[in-house]
Design an enzyme around this catalytic site. Sequence first.
Site, PDB file in Angstrom:
ATOM      1  N   HIS A 515       1.020  -1.663  -0.227  1.00 26.17           N
ATOM      2  CA  HIS A 515      -0.046   0.069  -0.275  1.00 26.17           C
ATOM      3  C   HIS A 515       0.619   1.315  -0.022  1.00 26.17           C
ATOM      4  CE1 HIS A 515      -3.690   1.876   0.162  1.00 26.17           C
ATOM      5  NE2 HIS A 515      -3.844   1.310   0.343  1.00 26.17           N
ATOM      6  N   ASP A 519      -1.763   2.042  -4.323  1.00 26.61           N
ATOM      7  CA  ASP A 519      -3.115   2.230  -3.818  1.00 26.61           C
ATOM      8  C   ASP A 519      -4.657   1.964  -4.592  1.00 26.61           C
ATOM      9  OD1 ASP A 519      -1.768   4.630  -2.841  1.00 26.61           O
ATOM     10  OD2 ASP A 519      -2.265   5.910  -4.658  1.00 26.61           O
TER      11      ASP A 519
END
Length: 541
Positions: A515, A519
């Site tokens: 992450h 995204d």
Amino acid sequence: MMYSARILHHAKKLQQSNNILRDRVLCIRRFTNDAGSSIDKIEKNGSPKFSSTYSLSPCHGSVNGFMMPAARMTKGNALWTAGRFRVPAIGMQHYSQPQKFVRHFSSDSGLPPHLEIGMPSLSPTMTEGNIAKWLKKEGDKVSIGEVLCEVETDKATVEMECMEDGYLAKIVHGDGSNAIKVGEIIAITVEEEEDVGKFKDYTPTSDAPAPAPKEPSAPTPPKQEAAEAPVTSAEPKTSKPSAPSSTGDRVFASPLARKLAEDNNVSLSKIKGTGPDGHIVKADIEDYLASRGKEVSKAPKADTVTYDHLDYTDIPHTQIRKVTASRLLQSKQTIPHYYLSVDTCVDELVELRAKINSVQEASGGKKISVNDIVIKAAALALRKVPQCNSSWTNDYIRQFHSVNINVAVQTDNGLYVPVIRDADKKRLSEISEEVKHIAQKAKENSLKPEDYEGGTFTVSNLGGPFGIKQFCAIINPPQAGILAVGSAEKRVVPGAGPDQYKFASLMTVTLSCDHRVIDGAVGAEWLKAFKGYIENPWSMI
């Protein structure tokens, strides 16, 4: 003035070095911190012959010595010796391109000239290695390029070649030796066969200095013991309950402290109060609970669980198993994983594969697998969404321009991830042939560092070989994504009309993302591109 005169004196010596060597044909030995040695001749005219990859520059001083029996390597420097000729040895500094082996040349008191061969660093992540087996035995003659032994690294088993002619005088670490640190001496070679027997009881000099630094620190332990004594006495706060009891049988504590002690089954007589007039307050209870928690956590720290009532076999960790465990643990602890799954229809993919394989069989080529097409689709999706072809660093996100796909291969020795370079630019037949080749090398434990380094994304398929429907894979650091491929199965799906249904083959894939780099929307975009290529495979040809 004195120092200036010395500098000028030595500079003059260096300028006249050709005159020093004019009447001799000499041998020089070159060493570097990360390169093997080689021997060059200096012709009678005084001009040394060196290979084009080496450059020489004078050191800040000269080394004056006569009848030096052997040269000793210093970090980054070479000492030439004139063998047994009575001429001065001149210090020279040289530079070379990195080689695979770190080797040391030394001459100990009472021993003939010899070469100490250290455990080489055969991959960027290698810190220690194992000796799988020696292909030469003590006393054997060895030549440049001959394989001395097989070294098990953190990635594969690699053959270690000899870098100089001579005789193998001593094997320091035999077959099956484990956890040998990089640079630690594993063998000794000599130039003359009659010198082999002189190393029968040889102990490497590099192992001796290890305990030496501990001797000057001998006087410090008493101070450490004195410092540790109050720590150990202060650690069990439970042994200080006698102080409050001396004031009487009654223990003074605040209502909140009493309630907290009661909830945790703690006797107030075990705690020394730090409040006014020795009253026990809430902080005293919390400190006691914290110290008790540390004691409890220390108890199971030792791996001494006994299984006397069970039959079991302890299997030693292989080097690849230890490295895999370390990297996967690091990945799960330091990379914020999240997972995206999607079902892809593979009916057209199966149809395309059947047509390609019929052509391959007719031309004598090898068949294409579903996994080959998955690798191609993943590579093209990475080219379309380059944010997923990236890696995290503390200062920036590095986006790669090449698409190199690692392919997970399970073997009897452990999990390997050889790489397919520029997979987005290769034809399906090329990918198929390369995957089969590196998978075979992985199973034979013969992968080289270039076979598995430099990947930017990984594909792991447990569907075809094992029939796993869906799973989540652990990211292979420093990459930012890995695709877990499940099996294809027939399912009933909606048809063209409102009340119509049909059968379709659906394959579930799951993308694990870092992450910090990818995204959620970017990961979804990549899966959309991947699904488009899988469901319309003709666009990949």
